[in-house]
Design an enzyme around this catalytic site. Structure first.
Site, PDB file in Angstrom:
ATOM      1  N   GLU A 291       0.964  -1.211  -0.043  1.00  0.00           N
ATOM      2  CA  GLU A 291      -0.083   0.123   0.009  1.00  0.00           C
ATOM      3  C   GLU A 291       0.772   1.181   0.065  1.00  0.00           C
ATOM      4  OE1 GLU A 291      -2.395  -0.635   3.637  1.00  0.00           O
ATOM      5  OE2 GLU A 291      -3.711  -1.780   2.585  1.00  0.00           O
TER       6      GLU A 291
ATOM      7  N   CYS B  78     -10.458   0.727   7.930  1.00  0.00           N
ATOM      8  CA  CYS B  78      -9.852   1.974   8.328  1.00  0.00           C
ATOM      9  C   CYS B  78     -10.461   3.433   7.753  1.00  0.00           C
ATOM     10  CB  CYS B  78      -8.297   2.042   8.281  1.00  0.00           C
ATOM     11  SG  CYS B  78      -7.621   1.647   6.605  1.00  0.00           S
TER      12      CYS B  78
END
Length: 647
Positions: free
Chosen positions: A316, A412
């Site tokens: 990521e 998240c």
């Protein structure tokens, strides 16, 4: 001097009323916050379970069970509480506040006598706490707890949650540091750094600022703590076998030696935000120069046209300069939000619009794309080009989804979007003792004390669909102060008047500075030309050679299959396209669409069995093209999408 020149207005001083952001804020208040509460309690059918509230109940010994979910699951409820706090500031709600208070009571019930509070270790064994700071997110959860507690204290004046957060911060300080007997560690996933500065600003306690400074100064020092931690506790670092190694955590070298954005994108911008905070609070010029250098690397070499960051699914992460693939992109919603955090802090120190320009770009494109228009579905990954079949069948595009998801095991992003949109007024307007800065063009009522006098402003605008912004002064007495209006980087032509007359003013760092003795009824009028603009990428961005992106004002546009048929890779714009701009109030909750005459590469004379043939030149068929705002794509069904178009 690096002290903050500006600070946010309290959200109870800002009542947002414009058609664009009011819609989003009410969506968050009425639908997203309740929906996410149901998700945190595992009551959303067909959605991945959260286990978040359940873990707190188990940790508080209110029920039997084991820890479930991600190691950082606690943070989801903290971000939800932060969104609730911001919402309560501008819209008091006794029932919602009661739910929040009960949740805080549950959190407090799980807290250990020495202040420690992480349900993963409370449930699985406290003897193992602080043994895997690299990967187990204890300090990440601490950071989100602190941010939520500070926000809730400001919203309600209640100290319980704040005291819980202070106790955990003090517990961390007791165990972590370079003093004898302490662990010389720091967060594997940053966020505590900027959170602790926010705590310091509320408590005035130097120990909170010192802990934030320690986390930054200690990061990457030799011997590398994460290497030592792995050896001592027999931990395994997955990233040691990759090119990133400990730079995945921005911990491969001291932060003052880092010159570019590297590693996990969300961790990175959270760290850089904390670095800017600490640099300002401690007048650390060296650290601030690092922030400036890294900022330039991000926005000039590693940022998508949408304001998204983090090019690769592998970690990521940031990959390398000019590597900005559109169909395998990661572009996590949280990363764009983190870039906004970084931008805001840099702006508050410098008053430079180059930061608020990027804040606006990321907000309108890289962030709100992460949530469906009904607030019930979310993107973790925000691609700039999608072929739904490839998402399903290409292993290397498996992370890209052609439709937003109900929830995530790693959730998240949804509460992060909620807390940002609930607090958008604080990003739009900031002030000093004698000046108010309009960073974002948001309509509503704003109150601010300037030069010791109360002032009230009424802002009207149809932004981002129209470029006119009207600011009316509604004061009971004359007042002398500065009103600073951002002139966006995308705006090439504008007209600025006070009461219909061009005033004396100057532009400083992208802001029109209006020094004036303001009377009741005075009216500032900003008229910005908002033509459609074709944007090209640096030739080093391989994926975008021969292509352009379409923008109007701050909004990036895209082609969707539903309007333009499939095989979007065959579509070309004319060399000098003429666009028709239409506001369609019943489409996608009201958007300006762009139509133009384009062309499609002809498939005639291509047999289905022919894969290659001698080049014969190209033939095209005319086609009307319809562009919609990128943030609103895939709200009408699954199909192909692209931002970059051949020309």
């Amino acid at each position: 001097m690096l002290e903050k020149k500006l600070h946010s207005l309290s959200l109870n001083q800002i009542q947002i009323e414009d058609m664009f952001w009011k819609e989003y804020m009410e969506l968050v208040r009425n639908h997203v916050i309740p929906y996410q509460w149901e998700a945190l309690n595992d009551r959303i059918k067909e959605a991945e379970p959260s286990y978040c509230i359940q873990n707190f109940r188990v940790a508080a010994k209110l029920e039997e069970g084991s820890f479930q979910g991600m190691v950082f699951q606690d943070s989801d409820v903290y971000k939800w509480l932060e969104a609730v706090a911001y919402s309560l500031m501008w819209h008091p709600d006794e029932k919602l506040e009661q739910t929040a208070d009960e949740t805080i009571d549950l959190i407090a019930a799980a807290q250990q006598p020495d202040g420690y509070l992480d349900t993963y270790y409370i449930i699985n064994g406290l003897e193992k706490r602080f043994t895997n700071l690299m990967d187990h997110h204890e300090l990440y959860c601490l950071g989100h707890m602190v941010e939520a507690a500070v926000a809730y204290y400001k919203a309600t004046g209640k100290r319980k949650f704040l005291d819980v957060a202070i106790a955990y911060a003090d517990c961390a300080a007791e165990h972590l540091g370079t003093e004898e007997g302490k662990i010389p560690g720091y967060p594997g996933h940053e966020v505590a750094e900027m959170a602790l500065v926010a705590l310091y600003e509320v408590t005035g306690e130097e120990r909170h600022l010192n802990l934030a400074k320690y986390f930054i100064d200690q990061r990457g020092q030799e011997p590398l703590f994460f290497n030592e931690e792995c050896k001592k506790n027999d931990n395994k670092c997955f990233w040691d076998d990759t090119y990133m190694q400990k730079q995945y955590y921005q911990a491969g070298k001291p932060v003052r030696e880092q010159e570019k954005a590297e590693g996990h994108a969300v961790r990175a911008v959270y760290l850089y935000s904390g670095m800017a905070e600490v640099a300002s609070a401690t007048e650390d010029a060296e650290l601030f120069k690092v922030c400036e250098k890294i900022w330039d690397n991000i926005v000039k070499k590693q940022m998508y046209v949408t304001g998204a960051i983090g090019a690769t699914e592998h970690g990521e992460a940031f990959s390398f300069d000019y590597d900005l693939p559109n169909d395998t992109v990661y572009a996590e919603t949280c990363a764009a939000i983190g870039l906004i955090f970084f931008a805001r802090r840099m702006f508050e120190i410098t008053k430079d619009s180059k930061y608020t320009d990027i804040m606006e770009r990321a907000l309108f494109n890289g962030v709100i794309s992460g949530m469906s228009l009904d607030g019930k579905n979310f993107f973790y990954v925000n691609p700039l080009e999608v072929n739904p079949e490839a998402c399903e069948k290409d292993y290397f595009k498996r992370h890209v989804k052609p439709v937003r998801q109900k929830w995530f095991g790693c959730a998240c992003c949804p509460p992060n979007v909620a807390r940002l949109l609930s607090s958008i007024g604080g990003y739009a307007f900031e002030c000093s003792e004698d000046a108010i800065y309009m960073n974002l063009f948001v309509g509503g009522q704003i109150e601010a004390a300037l030069n010791g006098k109360k002032n009230r402003f009424h802002v009207e605008t149809q932004y981002p669909w129209e470029g006119t912004v009207k600011i009316k002064v509604e004061n009971q007495e004359d007042s002398s102060f500065t009103y600073a209006v951002r002139i966006p980087g995308w705006c090439q032509n504008y007209e600025l008047t006070i009461n219909g007359v061009k005033p004396e003013y100057y532009v400083e760092k992208g802001y029109a500075i209006l020094n004036h003795v303001w009377k009741n009824g005075d009216e500032i009028l900003l008229k910005m030309d908002m033509p459609v603009t074709l944007v090209e990428a640096n030739p080093r961005v391989r994926e975008d050679i021969g292509k352009v992106a379409v923008m109007r004002g701050p909004v990036v546009y895209c082609l969707e299959e539903i309007d333009n048929q499939d095989q979007l890779q065959e579509i070309y714009l004319e060399e000098n396209p003429v666009f028709t701009e239409t506001f369609e109030k019943d489409l996608l909750k009201g958007v300006v669409t762009l139509k133009t005459q384009g062309k499609r590469l002809s498939e005639k004379n291509w047999g289905e069995e022919t894969l290659y043939r001698p080049y014969r030149g190209r033939t095209y068929e005319k086609q009307e093209l319809t562009f919609i705002p990128y943030y609103a794509w895939t709200n009408r069904g699954i199909g192909e999408m692209t931002v970059w178009v051949r020309i």
